[in-house]
Design a protein around this motif. Structure first.
Motif, PDB file in Angstrom:
ATOM      1  N   HIS A   4       0.856  -1.199   0.000  1.00  0.00           N
ATOM      2  CA  HIS A   4       0.000   0.000   0.000  1.00  0.00           C
ATOM      3  C   HIS A   4       0.886   1.241   0.000  1.00  0.00           C
ATOM      4  O   HIS A   4       1.569   1.519   0.988  1.00  0.00           O
ATOM      5  CB  HIS A   4      -0.916  -0.002   1.231  1.00  0.00           C
ATOM      6  N   HIS A  42       1.610   5.231  -2.563  1.00  0.00           N
ATOM      7  CA  HIS A  42       1.102   6.124  -3.619  1.00  0.00           C
ATOM      8  C   HIS A  42       2.218   6.816  -4.385  1.00  0.00           C
ATOM      9  O   HIS A  42       3.251   7.164  -3.816  1.00  0.00           O
ATOM     10  CB  HIS A  42       0.181   7.185  -3.007  1.00  0.00           C
ATOM     11  N   HIS A  44      -4.810   5.937  -5.699  1.00  0.00           N
ATOM     12  CA  HIS A  44      -6.254   6.113  -5.519  1.00  0.00           C
ATOM     13  C   HIS A  44      -6.977   6.082  -6.866  1.00  0.00           C
ATOM     14  O   HIS A  44      -6.677   6.898  -7.759  1.00  0.00           O
ATOM     15  CB  HIS A  44      -6.547   7.478  -4.883  1.00  0.00           C
ATOM     16  N   HIS A  66       3.229   8.263   1.092  1.00  0.00           N
ATOM     17  CA  HIS A  66       2.873   9.239   0.062  1.00  0.00           C
ATOM     18  C   HIS A  66       4.053  10.105  -0.370  1.00  0.00           C
ATOM     19  O   HIS A  66       4.109  10.540  -1.516  1.00  0.00           O
ATOM     20  CB  HIS A  66       1.773  10.193   0.550  1.00  0.00           C
TER      21      HIS A  66
HETATM   22 MN    MN Z   1      -3.543   5.005   0.698  1.00  0.00          MN
END
Ligand code: MN
Ligand code: AMP
Ligand code: MN
Ligand code: MN
Length: 288
Positions: free
Chosen positions: A12, A14, A44, A255
């Protein structure tokens, strides 16, 4: 042979294809440098970075699983469902994700309007400066601009004061239905995983309904060790994985090097009593 639960899997995170700041290649390099042994990029509502991510991972010698994080509305709240190990080129999944992304442009304009009403001008143009994918304007991009504009010191503070549900810049939005998200993932041959269940603020009854409906729609996994959980929550969701008969997943939810408190591949391993999601996904791992 390495014990499955000891694998440094990060399933997981991004890239700038959604609201991360590194390119898919940049995230792959950082995961590899941090010792990640099985990696998935889960942008996403978007799988436009998957081919690049897979290529980069395989060039580094790092096993790869396809990934996505789908925004879903359930009981009036936004929840996230991670899909893993699907066919990147599946048309049904691509169409479903395109529809889910569809409302983001209008929502962003409404957010800027709402922020202007509390005296913050130019947020739409400001947020766009941080956007890597025009179809994916996210609250995170607004948060970065509000930090730049000096409204808040950091992005979590922006969310607390302006962008969380009920705050002045929050615009309610209807995302995908739970059953649709599961259908898209499973239709593409993938596995569905509840992302960071500790984040949603459900009551015990709501949470039971969420897990039960997720299973009824064919969901098979839950994130237990995630950068979006406090360490105290690992135990609760380990127990819930066992109670509901779900495979367990692990991911940093990384992120950005400047914003994320949890770096790729640095979380504790999965508790030994759980069955890791990658046991079910073994056949769908792309290996160098
Ligand atoms: Mn996420
Ligand atoms: P959106 O999909 O546009 O509603 O944006 C959701 C994203 O905002 C999440 O994926 C996180 O990256 C970020 N986010 C949500 N809540 C917070 C928070 N409290 N602090 C920092 N980032 C957050
Ligand atoms: Mn995000
Ligand atoms: Mn999420």
């Amino acid at each position: 042979m390495i014990e499955a639960n000891e694998l440094n899997a990060d399933l997981h995170c991004h890239s700038d294809v959604s609201d991360g700041t590194l390119t898919p290649e940049g995230v792959a390099a950082r995961a590899h440098a941090n010792g990640v042994q099985l990696w998935s990029l889960t942008d996403h509502d978007e799988i436009g970075g998957q081919h690049r991510a897979r290529r980069a991972a395989l060039e580094l010698g790092m096993p790869f699983l396809s990934g996505v994080e789908i925004s879903v509305t359930f009981l009036g709240k936004t929840v996230h469902i991670v899909g893993l190990g699907f066919d990147i080129d599946d048309a049904g999944l691509r169409q479903g994700l395109a529809a889910t992304r569809g409302g983001r442009g209008q929502r962003a304009r409404e957010m800027a309007q709402a922020l202007a009403e509390v005296g913050i001008e130019g947020a739409y143009e400001g947020a766009l400066k941080y956007v890597g994918n025009p179809e994916l304007v996210s609250r995170t991009h607004f948060a970065r601009y509000l930090v730049e504009a000096g409204v808040c010191a950091n992005t979590p503070e922006v969310f607390r004061h302006y962008l969380a549900d009920g705050k002045p810049g929050f615009v309610p939005h209807r995302w995908a239905a739970l059953g649709d998200a599961l259908r898209w993932i499973k239709g593409a041959g993938g596995m569905a995983v509840i992302a960071h269940p500790g984040r949603y603020g459900f009551s015990p009854i709501e949470e039971h309904a969420f897990f039960t409906e997720f299973k009824e729609h064919g969901g098979e996994g839950v994130e237990v060790v995630t950068g979006s959980h406090r360490p105290e929550e690992y135990g609760k969701y380990a127990d819930m994985a066992l109670e509901y008969g779900l495979y367990a997943s692990r991911g940093s939810d990384f992120h950005s090097p400047d914003e994320s408190h949890t770096d790729l591949g640095t979380l504790p391993r999965l508790p030994a009593k759980l069955i890791p999601a990658w046991e079910l996904l073994a056949e769908r791992v792309h290996t160098p």
